[in-house]
Design a protein around this motif. Structure first.
Motif, short mmCIF file in Angstrom:
data_model
loop_
_atom_site.label_atom_id
_atom_site.label_comp_id
_atom_site.label_asym_id
_atom_site.label_seq_id
_atom_site.Cartn_x
_atom_site.Cartn_y
_atom_site.Cartn_z
N VAL A 91 0.84 -1.20 0.00
CA VAL A 91 0.00 0.00 0.00
C VAL A 91 0.87 1.25 0.00
CG1 VAL A 91 -1.67 1.34 1.32
CG2 VAL A 91 -1.95 -1.14 1.13
N GLU A 92 1.87 1.26 0.87
CA GLU A 92 2.75 2.44 0.98
C GLU A 92 3.55 2.68 -0.29
OE1 GLU A 92 5.10 2.01 4.48
OE2 GLU A 92 3.37 1.83 5.82
N ALA A 93 3.92 1.60 -0.98
CA ALA A 93 4.73 1.74 -2.20
C ALA A 93 3.88 2.04 -3.43
CB ALA A 93 5.53 0.47 -2.43
N SER A 94 2.56 2.03 -3.28
CA SER A 94 1.68 2.14 -4.45
C SER A 94 1.36 3.58 -4.84
CB SER A 94 0.38 1.40 -4.18
OG SER A 94 -0.44 2.11 -3.25
N HIS A 95 1.83 4.55 -4.07
CA HIS A 95 1.56 5.97 -4.36
C HIS A 95 0.05 6.25 -4.41
CE1 HIS A 95 5.81 6.75 -5.23
NE2 HIS A 95 5.80 5.62 -5.92
N GLY A 96 -0.70 5.62 -3.51
CA GLY A 96 -2.12 5.87 -3.42
C GLY A 96 -2.99 5.09 -4.39
N ARG A 97 -2.38 4.20 -5.15
CA ARG A 97 -3.16 3.45 -6.15
C ARG A 97 -3.83 2.20 -5.58
NH1 ARG A 97 0.88 1.69 -10.16
NH2 ARG A 97 -0.89 0.98 -11.42
N LEU A 98 -3.33 1.69 -4.46
CA LEU A 98 -3.86 0.44 -3.90
C LEU A 98 -4.75 0.70 -2.69
CD1 LEU A 98 -4.01 -2.66 -3.67
CD2 LEU A 98 -1.87 -2.58 -2.35
N THR A 99 -5.94 0.12 -2.74
CA THR A 99 -6.87 0.15 -1.61
C THR A 99 -7.18 -1.27 -1.20
OG1 THR A 99 -7.90 2.21 -2.37
CG2 THR A 99 -9.16 0.87 -0.81
N ILE A 100 -7.05 -1.56 0.08
CA ILE A 100 -7.40 -2.88 0.61
C ILE A 100 -8.78 -2.79 1.26
CG2 ILE A 100 -6.70 -4.81 2.07
CD1 ILE A 100 -4.68 -4.17 -0.09
N VAL A 101 -9.68 -3.66 0.86
CA VAL A 101 -11.01 -3.72 1.45
C VAL A 101 -11.09 -5.01 2.25
CG1 VAL A 101 -13.49 -3.85 1.00
CG2 VAL A 101 -12.03 -2.39 -0.43
N GLU A 102 -11.24 -4.88 3.56
CA GLU A 102 -11.35 -6.06 4.41
C GLU A 102 -12.81 -6.52 4.41
OE1 GLU A 102 -10.31 -7.70 8.92
OE2 GLU A 102 -10.00 -5.58 8.43
N ALA A 103 -13.07 -7.62 3.72
CA ALA A 103 -14.45 -8.10 3.60
C ALA A 103 -14.44 -9.48 2.97
CB ALA A 103 -15.27 -7.14 2.73
N ASP A 104 -15.57 -10.16 3.11
CA ASP A 104 -15.79 -11.42 2.42
C ASP A 104 -16.29 -11.09 1.02
OD1 ASP A 104 -16.74 -13.83 1.40
OD2 ASP A 104 -17.63 -14.48 3.29
N ALA A 105 -15.58 -11.53 0.00
CA ALA A 105 -15.94 -11.17 -1.37
C ALA A 105 -17.33 -11.65 -1.75
CB ALA A 105 -14.91 -11.76 -2.35
N LEU A 106 -17.83 -12.67 -1.08
CA LEU A 106 -19.18 -13.16 -1.37
C LEU A 106 -20.26 -12.16 -0.96
CD1 LEU A 106 -18.80 -16.90 -0.31
CD2 LEU A 106 -19.21 -16.06 -2.64
N THR A 107 -19.90 -11.23 -0.10
CA THR A 107 -20.88 -10.24 0.38
C THR A 107 -20.62 -8.84 -0.16
OG1 THR A 107 -19.60 -9.67 2.36
CG2 THR A 107 -21.07 -11.56 2.52
N VAL A 108 -19.63 -8.71 -1.02
CA VAL A 108 -19.25 -7.39 -1.53
C VAL A 108 -19.70 -7.23 -2.98
CG1 VAL A 108 -17.28 -5.94 -2.18
CG2 VAL A 108 -17.25 -7.17 -0.02
N ASP A 109 -20.26 -6.08 -3.29
CA ASP A 109 -20.62 -5.74 -4.66
C ASP A 109 -19.49 -4.89 -5.25
OD1 ASP A 109 -21.63 -4.91 -7.06
OD2 ASP A 109 -23.39 -3.89 -6.24
N PRO A 110 -18.69 -5.44 -6.16
CA PRO A 110 -17.57 -4.68 -6.71
C PRO A 110 -18.00 -3.38 -7.38
CG PRO A 110 -17.33 -7.00 -7.24
CD PRO A 110 -18.71 -6.82 -6.69
N GLU A 111 -19.24 -3.33 -7.86
CA GLU A 111 -19.70 -2.11 -8.51
C GLU A 111 -19.77 -0.94 -7.54
OE1 GLU A 111 -23.11 -2.58 -11.20
OE2 GLU A 111 -22.85 -4.73 -10.93
N GLN A 112 -19.91 -1.25 -6.24
CA GLN A 112 -19.96 -0.20 -5.23
C GLN A 112 -18.56 0.27 -4.82
OE1 GLN A 112 -22.96 1.15 -4.35
NE2 GLN A 112 -23.70 -0.25 -5.93
N LEU A 113 -17.54 -0.48 -5.22
CA LEU A 113 -16.17 -0.14 -4.83
C LEU A 113 -15.48 0.80 -5.81
CD1 LEU A 113 -14.81 -3.62 -3.66
CD2 LEU A 113 -15.80 -1.79 -2.26
N ALA A 114 -15.90 0.75 -7.06
CA ALA A 114 -15.19 1.54 -8.08
C ALA A 114 -16.14 1.89 -9.21
CB ALA A 114 -14.01 0.75 -8.61
N PRO A 115 -15.98 3.06 -9.79
CA PRO A 115 -16.80 3.42 -10.95
C PRO A 115 -16.34 2.63 -12.17
CG PRO A 115 -15.13 5.09 -10.58
CD PRO A 115 -15.01 4.12 -9.43
N ALA A 116 -17.21 2.54 -13.16
CA ALA A 116 -16.81 1.95 -14.44
C ALA A 116 -15.84 2.90 -15.13
CB ALA A 116 -18.05 1.71 -15.29
N PRO A 117 -14.94 2.37 -15.96
CA PRO A 117 -14.75 0.96 -16.28
C PRO A 117 -13.96 0.22 -15.20
CG PRO A 117 -13.19 2.28 -17.52
CD PRO A 117 -14.07 3.25 -16.79
#
Length: 295
Positions: free
Chosen positions: A102-128
């Protein structure tokens, strides 16, 4: 926390090899793979780089990863031109271990702590957006089905499965591997196998080969309702050795349905293509609409 919906300006080139080796990270944080969570780590950065590159150009596209583990594929995705990488991880041990990335990514990496089965990826990032992941084997199929239901929301899905599952995704009618998953997948997406990886590529080595598959939204999928297509394929492949006039009896007057869509009642499920199953689903839907259940 960094806002995952705000795309940053292009960052400096990311070097996956500039961080401590993955084996060192695993030892430092005591990251033993948990069989119960389907964890098998891919530590060869040449292979993770190949997976990331196989997803195609990521210019302007948010890369979403599931189950980053110690971060081999995460590093490779940051080495692409994706403006942002979002990694979904449920195992707290890896959240801590990924902080150096995360620190080496210059702000490009976000970690979401969650079970992927309960997460809607569309809510995490805009298209595309695109999903690129070495999926935990024990949840790979339910995750895929969830994404297929809304695959038009993604540029592509580039995913690693057990080879047996990958074979089912791309199987054609008449083959032993052709089944419900083949029909649902190919109804919604163009699926192709990219390459295989042997068990020795992983730590610990699984008992099976793995395969990277890419799925791209089908431009003009056959008209059908998801719920009904699932019901039709469940009935058909639930008794795949029987003729369809027998296996589809639960749908009511199976022979009339089959004749209506031009499928021989003596056919078996593995002989019917995606268009045929979609036609059956439309016929069932029309029958349901004409004969609604009593209140």
């Amino acid at each position: 926390m960094t806002d995952p919906t705000a795309l940053p300006a292009p960052a400096p080139t990311f070097d996956p090899h500039a961080l401590p080796p993955l084996r060192e990270v695993i030892a430092r944080f005591g990251l033993d793979a948990k069989k119960s969570m389907g964890q098998n780590f891919l530590l060869d950065l040449n292979l993770t780089g190949r997976i990331a590159r196989s997803a195609g150009s990521m210019t302007g596209i948010t890369a979403i990863e599931v189950g980053p583990g110690p971060g081999g594929l995460t590093r490779a995705l940051l080495a692409t031109n994706a403006p942002r990488v979002i990694a979904i991880e449920r195992d707290r041990r890896f959240i801590d271990a990924l902080q150096d990335v995360v620190e080496a990514s210059h702000g490009r990496l976000t970690i979401v702590e969650a079970d992927a089965l309960t997460v809607d990826p569309e809510q995490l990032a805009p298209a595309p957006r695109a999903i690129v992941a070495n999926l935990p084997y024990n949840v790979a199929t339910p995750l895929l089905l969830g994404w297929l239901a809304r695959i038009e929301a993604y540029v592509s899905l580039t995913l690693m499965f057990q080879k047996e599952v990958a074979d089912r995704l791309v199987a054609k009618p008449g083959s032993k591997a052709y089944g419900r998953l083949s029909v649902i997948t190919q109804w919604r997406a163009d699926a192709r196998v990219l390459f295989n990886l042997p068990p020795r590529a992983f730590t610990p080595p699984p008992k099976v080969e793995s395969t990277v598959v890419q799925l791209v939204p089908r431009a003009n999928p056959e008209p059908a309702e998801w719920r009904i297509l699932e019901k039709v394929t469940a009935a058909a492949f639930g008794q795949r050795r029987k003729m369809l006039r027998q296996s589809l009896k639960s749908l009511g007057d199976a022979e009339a349905l089959l004749e209506q869509v031009g499928i021989s009642p003596t056919s078996r499920a593995e002989e019917v293509d995606v268009a045929g199953f979609a036609a059956l689903a439309r016929a069932v839907q029309a029958r349901e609409a004409a004969n609604p259940p009593c209140p």
